[in-house]
Design a protein around this motif. Sequence first.
Motif, PDB file in Angstrom:
ATOM      1  N   ARG A 239       6.469 -12.969  -1.410  1.00 20.67           N
ATOM      2  CA  ARG A 239       6.323 -11.557  -1.041  1.00 20.67           C
ATOM      3  C   ARG A 239       7.633 -10.866  -0.693  1.00 20.67           C
ATOM      4  O   ARG A 239       7.743  -9.645  -0.821  1.00 20.67           O
ATOM      5  CB  ARG A 239       5.311 -11.397   0.105  1.00 20.67           C
ATOM      6  CG  ARG A 239       3.908 -11.318  -0.480  1.00 20.67           C
ATOM      7  CD  ARG A 239       2.936 -10.681   0.433  1.00 20.67           C
ATOM      8  NE  ARG A 239       3.230  -9.289   0.750  1.00 20.67           N
ATOM      9  CZ  ARG A 239       2.517  -8.576   1.608  1.00 20.67           C
ATOM     10  NH1 ARG A 239       1.495  -9.134   2.221  1.00 20.67           N
ATOM     11  NH2 ARG A 239       2.814  -7.323   1.857  1.00 20.67           N
TER      12      ARG A 239
ATOM     13  N   ALA B 297      -0.088 -15.140   3.474  1.00 20.50           N
ATOM     14  CA  ALA B 297      -0.212 -16.434   2.799  1.00 20.50           C
ATOM     15  C   ALA B 297       0.091 -16.305   1.312  1.00 20.50           C
ATOM     16  O   ALA B 297       0.135 -17.302   0.600  1.00 20.50           O
ATOM     17  CB  ALA B 297      -1.606 -17.005   3.019  1.00 20.50           C
TER      18      ALA B 297
ATOM     19  N   GLY C 296      -5.494  -8.591   1.623  1.00 19.35           N
ATOM     20  CA  GLY C 296      -5.258  -7.164   1.809  1.00 19.35           C
ATOM     21  C   GLY C 296      -4.252  -6.582   0.838  1.00 19.35           C
ATOM     22  O   GLY C 296      -4.044  -5.365   0.824  1.00 19.35           O
ATOM     23  N   ILE C 297      -3.628  -7.434   0.009  1.00 15.64           N
ATOM     24  CA  ILE C 297      -2.588  -6.920  -0.884  1.00 15.64           C
ATOM     25  C   ILE C 297      -3.243  -6.008  -1.932  1.00 15.64           C
ATOM     26  O   ILE C 297      -2.857  -4.843  -2.107  1.00 15.64           O
ATOM     27  CB  ILE C 297      -1.841  -8.075  -1.605  1.00 15.64           C
ATOM     28  CG1 ILE C 297      -1.211  -9.032  -0.594  1.00 15.64           C
ATOM     29  CG2 ILE C 297      -0.783  -7.519  -2.554  1.00 15.64           C
ATOM     30  CD1 ILE C 297      -0.664 -10.313  -1.215  1.00 15.64           C
TER      31      ILE C 297
ATOM     32  N   ASP D  84      -3.628  -1.778   5.290  1.00 15.09           N
ATOM     33  CA  ASP D  84      -4.059  -2.324   6.586  1.00 15.09           C
ATOM     34  C   ASP D  84      -4.162  -1.239   7.653  1.00 15.09           C
ATOM     35  O   ASP D  84      -4.929  -1.379   8.606  1.00 15.09           O
ATOM     36  CB  ASP D  84      -3.063  -3.399   7.072  1.00 15.09           C
ATOM     37  CG  ASP D  84      -3.353  -4.771   6.472  1.00 15.09           C
ATOM     38  OD1 ASP D  84      -4.132  -4.851   5.504  1.00 15.09           O
ATOM     39  OD2 ASP D  84      -2.780  -5.762   6.970  1.00 15.09           O
TER      40      ASP D  84
ATOM     41  N   ALA E  58       0.835  -1.210   0.000  1.00 21.30           N
ATOM     42  CA  ALA E  58       0.000   0.000   0.000  1.00 21.30           C
ATOM     43  C   ALA E  58       0.867   1.257   0.000  1.00 21.30           C
ATOM     44  O   ALA E  58       0.647   2.190  -0.789  1.00 21.30           O
ATOM     45  CB  ALA E  58      -0.929  -0.005   1.217  1.00 21.30           C
TER      46      ALA E  58
ATOM     47  N   GLU F  96      10.760   2.871   5.801  1.00 21.65           N
ATOM     48  CA  GLU F  96      10.437   1.532   6.308  1.00 21.65           C
ATOM     49  C   GLU F  96      11.318   1.275   7.522  1.00 21.65           C
ATOM     50  O   GLU F  96      12.528   1.441   7.454  1.00 21.65           O
ATOM     51  CB  GLU F  96      10.707   0.500   5.204  1.00 21.65           C
ATOM     52  CG  GLU F  96      10.687  -0.948   5.664  1.00 21.65           C
ATOM     53  CD  GLU F  96       9.399  -1.356   6.388  1.00 21.65           C
ATOM     54  OE1 GLU F  96       8.304  -1.146   5.829  1.00 21.65           O
ATOM     55  OE2 GLU F  96       9.494  -1.869   7.525  1.00 21.65           O
TER      56      GLU F  96
ATOM     57  N   GLY G  96      -1.423 -15.260  -1.399  1.00 22.95           N
ATOM     58  CA  GLY G  96      -2.345 -15.481  -2.515  1.00 22.95           C
ATOM     59  C   GLY G  96      -2.945 -14.168  -2.983  1.00 22.95           C
ATOM     60  O   GLY G  96      -3.320 -13.330  -2.168  1.00 22.95           O
TER      61      GLY G  96
HETATM   62  C1  LIG Z   1      -0.817 -14.754   8.008  1.00 17.56           C
HETATM   63  C2  LIG Z   1      -1.354 -13.765   7.003  1.00 17.56           C
HETATM   64  C3  LIG Z   1      -1.816 -14.235   5.795  1.00 17.56           C
HETATM   65  C4  LIG Z   1      -2.257 -13.324   4.826  1.00 17.56           C
HETATM   66  N1  LIG Z   1      -2.611 -13.810   3.597  1.00 17.56           N
HETATM   67  C5  LIG Z   1      -2.954 -12.947   2.620  1.00 17.56           C
HETATM   68  C6  LIG Z   1      -3.200 -13.420   1.306  1.00 17.56           C
HETATM   69  O1  LIG Z   1      -3.080 -14.608   1.014  1.00 17.56           O
HETATM   70  N2  LIG Z   1      -3.543 -12.507   0.355  1.00 17.56           N
HETATM   71  C7  LIG Z   1      -3.651 -11.189   0.636  1.00 17.56           C
HETATM   72  O2  LIG Z   1      -3.988 -10.410  -0.270  1.00 17.56           O
HETATM   73  N3  LIG Z   1      -3.415 -10.717   1.869  1.00 17.56           N
HETATM   74  C8  LIG Z   1      -3.057 -11.560   2.863  1.00 17.56           C
HETATM   75  N4  LIG Z   1      -2.764 -11.082   4.110  1.00 17.56           N
HETATM   76  C9  LIG Z   1      -2.912  -9.645   4.381  1.00 17.56           C
HETATM   77  C10 LIG Z   1      -1.757  -8.864   3.780  1.00 17.56           C
HETATM   78  O3  LIG Z   1      -0.522  -9.422   4.162  1.00 17.56           O
HETATM   79  C11 LIG Z   1      -1.852  -7.411   4.222  1.00 17.56           C
HETATM   80  O4  LIG Z   1      -3.172  -6.964   4.030  1.00 17.56           O
HETATM   81  C12 LIG Z   1      -0.913  -6.505   3.439  1.00 17.56           C
HETATM   82  O5  LIG Z   1       0.435  -6.821   3.639  1.00 17.56           O
HETATM   83  C13 LIG Z   1      -1.153  -5.061   3.843  1.00 17.56           C
HETATM   84  O6  LIG Z   1      -0.275  -4.232   3.143  1.00 17.56           O
HETATM   85  P1  LIG Z   1       0.143  -2.830   3.749  1.00 17.56           P
HETATM   86  O7  LIG Z   1       1.069  -2.223   2.768  1.00 17.56           O
HETATM   87  O8  LIG Z   1      -1.072  -2.105   4.170  1.00 17.56           O
HETATM   88  O9  LIG Z   1       0.904  -3.185   5.096  1.00 17.56           O
HETATM   89  P2  LIG Z   1       2.177  -4.092   5.367  1.00 17.56           P
HETATM   90  O10 LIG Z   1       2.454  -5.001   4.232  1.00 17.56           O
HETATM   91  O11 LIG Z   1       1.962  -4.701   6.715  1.00 17.56           O
HETATM   92  O12 LIG Z   1       3.352  -3.022   5.450  1.00 17.56           O
HETATM   93  C14 LIG Z   1       3.437  -2.083   6.494  1.00 17.56           C
HETATM   94  C15 LIG Z   1       4.885  -1.727   6.662  1.00 17.56           C
HETATM   95  O13 LIG Z   1       4.999  -0.603   7.517  1.00 17.56           O
HETATM   96  C16 LIG Z   1       6.154  -0.771   8.302  1.00 17.56           C
HETATM   97  N5  LIG Z   1       6.018   0.085   9.486  1.00 17.56           N
HETATM   98  C17 LIG Z   1       5.168  -0.077  10.521  1.00 17.56           C
HETATM   99  N6  LIG Z   1       5.307   0.923  11.402  1.00 17.56           N
HETATM  100  C18 LIG Z   1       6.266   1.740  10.922  1.00 17.56           C
HETATM  101  C19 LIG Z   1       6.862   2.941  11.398  1.00 17.56           C
HETATM  102  N7  LIG Z   1       6.469   3.506  12.542  1.00 17.56           N
HETATM  103  N8  LIG Z   1       7.830   3.511  10.670  1.00 17.56           N
HETATM  104  C20 LIG Z   1       8.252   2.951   9.487  1.00 17.56           C
HETATM  105  N9  LIG Z   1       7.716   1.804   9.004  1.00 17.56           N
HETATM  106  C21 LIG Z   1       6.733   1.221   9.701  1.00 17.56           C
HETATM  107  C22 LIG Z   1       6.153  -2.250   8.636  1.00 17.56           C
HETATM  108  O14 LIG Z   1       7.443  -2.680   9.028  1.00 17.56           O
HETATM  109  C23 LIG Z   1       5.697  -2.844   7.313  1.00 17.56           C
HETATM  110  O15 LIG Z   1       6.778  -3.179   6.484  1.00 17.56           O
HETATM  111  C24 LIG Z   1      -2.315 -11.947   5.116  1.00 17.56           C
HETATM  112  C25 LIG Z   1      -1.884 -11.488   6.347  1.00 17.56           C
HETATM  113  C26 LIG Z   1      -1.402 -12.378   7.289  1.00 17.56           C
HETATM  114  C27 LIG Z   1      -0.917 -11.861   8.594  1.00 17.56           C
END
Ligand SMILES: Cc1cc2nc3c(=O)[nH]c(=O)nc-3n(C[C@H](O)[C@H](O)[C@H](O)COP(=O)(O)OP(=O)(O)OC[C@H]3O[C@@H](n4cnc5c(N)ncnc54)[C@H](O)[C@@H]3O)c2cc1C
Lengths: 392, 59
Positions: free
Chosen positions: A99, A46, A291-292, A279, A15, A34, A48
Amino acid sequence: MKSNYDVIVVGAGPAGSIAARTAAEQGLDVLLIEKRQEIGDPVRCAEGTGKMGLSQFIEPDPRWICAEVTGARIFAPDGTCIELNEKLAGKEVGYVLERKIFDRAVAKTAARAGAEVQVKTQATSLIKENGVVCGIKGKHRGEDFEARAKVVVGADGIESKVGKWAGINTTLKPKDIETCAQFLVTDIDIRADSCDFYMGNLRAPGGYVWIFPKGKREANVGLGMLGSRFTGKHPIDYLHEFMAWKFPEGKIIETVVGAVPASGMLKQLSTSGLVLVGDAGRVSDPITGGGIYNGMVSGRIAGNVLADAIKANDLSVKKLQRYDREVREALGKQLDRNYKAKEFVVKAEDSLMNSVARSLHGVNFEEMSVPKLLKEIITRNPSMFLELAGLF
Amino acid sequence: MITVNRYRCGYCGACVSVCPRDALDLVETYIEVDDKCSNCGICTKVCPMGALELVEDEE
Ligand SMILES: Cc1cc2nc3c(=O)[nH]c(=O)nc-3n(C[C@H](O)[C@H](O)[C@H](O)COP(=O)(O)OP(=O)(O)OC[C@H]3O[C@@H](n4cnc5c(N)ncnc54)[C@H](O)[C@@H]3O)c2cc1C
């Protein structure tokens, strides 16, 4: 690192990287930070995701595609199997990603678009003036720093703090979080073209077990359970039990843990000088946990809205609220529906899951869509009409 | 107080997301618990690994 940017994005998940890239593509001066030293690692997923959705954002690349799946199988607690084709199985299947490589690849597209990327750089609080967010305070490899921005994007994932610092309550209730454990298991017999799901409160209370192939004899085997269903056993305990039952010979080569928001999108995604994506804004799907894709959708909308606002030199709350509106338009209906579906499913007894699965025996899933599936469930189980009718 | 079994912790941040006091923080492989913690114990229930425990404060 400079001391002034147009936009600072906190968190380099899918995101945040898409938000940073979109804003940089439109000529904005963007910093993407990051806190970890490696983008994408450790994985909390996971892995997917749907082919169509993903390719809207990035050219598919064999370096981060582990497997392609063409369908899904859902196993009721008694073993009754429902098979879905790719179209019906929806956004969560298509590719199983790597990933660690994927997240990095997306961050690279942000860097190539002109965003400055800094790892081992953590936001620790916000700079606010007259109630308006105008930058961050943080630590860069242990050194304190401050950087100002016209807008801060909170892309800090499930553990998000950026929203809280700005007064948006992002705390998840135990009933709205799926907590998960997963093993990457090798040398096992699996169907390499199918994502499999196992339902049942004994296996994963208020959640499910998944088996997502990552190769011919390798898969992510994991499960999520609802936080409020904790009675002394943690996801890792249930996972060990599932492994003992299904893959006693499997060799575990990685452990993944994490949690997915199952709360539905926050009511408020923006405030003065700040927007939340992915997220952090709780835009992941409450029923599938995906959530990807949703995260990237919200990231792109944020990048575009911020570019417009900054070019128009109008960073009023009203202008940023366009972000809330557009995310709601793009994802809100589906997230609201799936939140209701989740509330129904997590309360379902195993016997109900069994009888629904059995009632669907013989239905031609090749020709169906998800709403048609729900209608079919209701037609075959009229007693569920009142509970499910609201989902249309 | 909340104790973290660092050998068991998977540093996933699930605990951080449910803390009503914003008392927890995850930095790389380290969970920090600060004195805003009210010992409500919610974090111990959502930890996928069972790495967090609510224990009586030592005098
Ligand atoms: C076990 C599991 C299985 C999943 N399976 C799937 C699936 O199969 N398919 C799917 O689409 N989604 C899946 N998801 C959900 C998916 O992983 C998330 O929805 C997605 O990664 C969210 O993306 P994001 O960019 O919002 O956050 P994230 O990918 O969580 O990235 C947030 C980043 O912010 C960084 N961060 C946090 N706080 C700070 C700070 N203060 N300063 C600097 N950096 C910071 C973190 O280190 C992290 O790298 C799964 C989640 C889990 C836990």
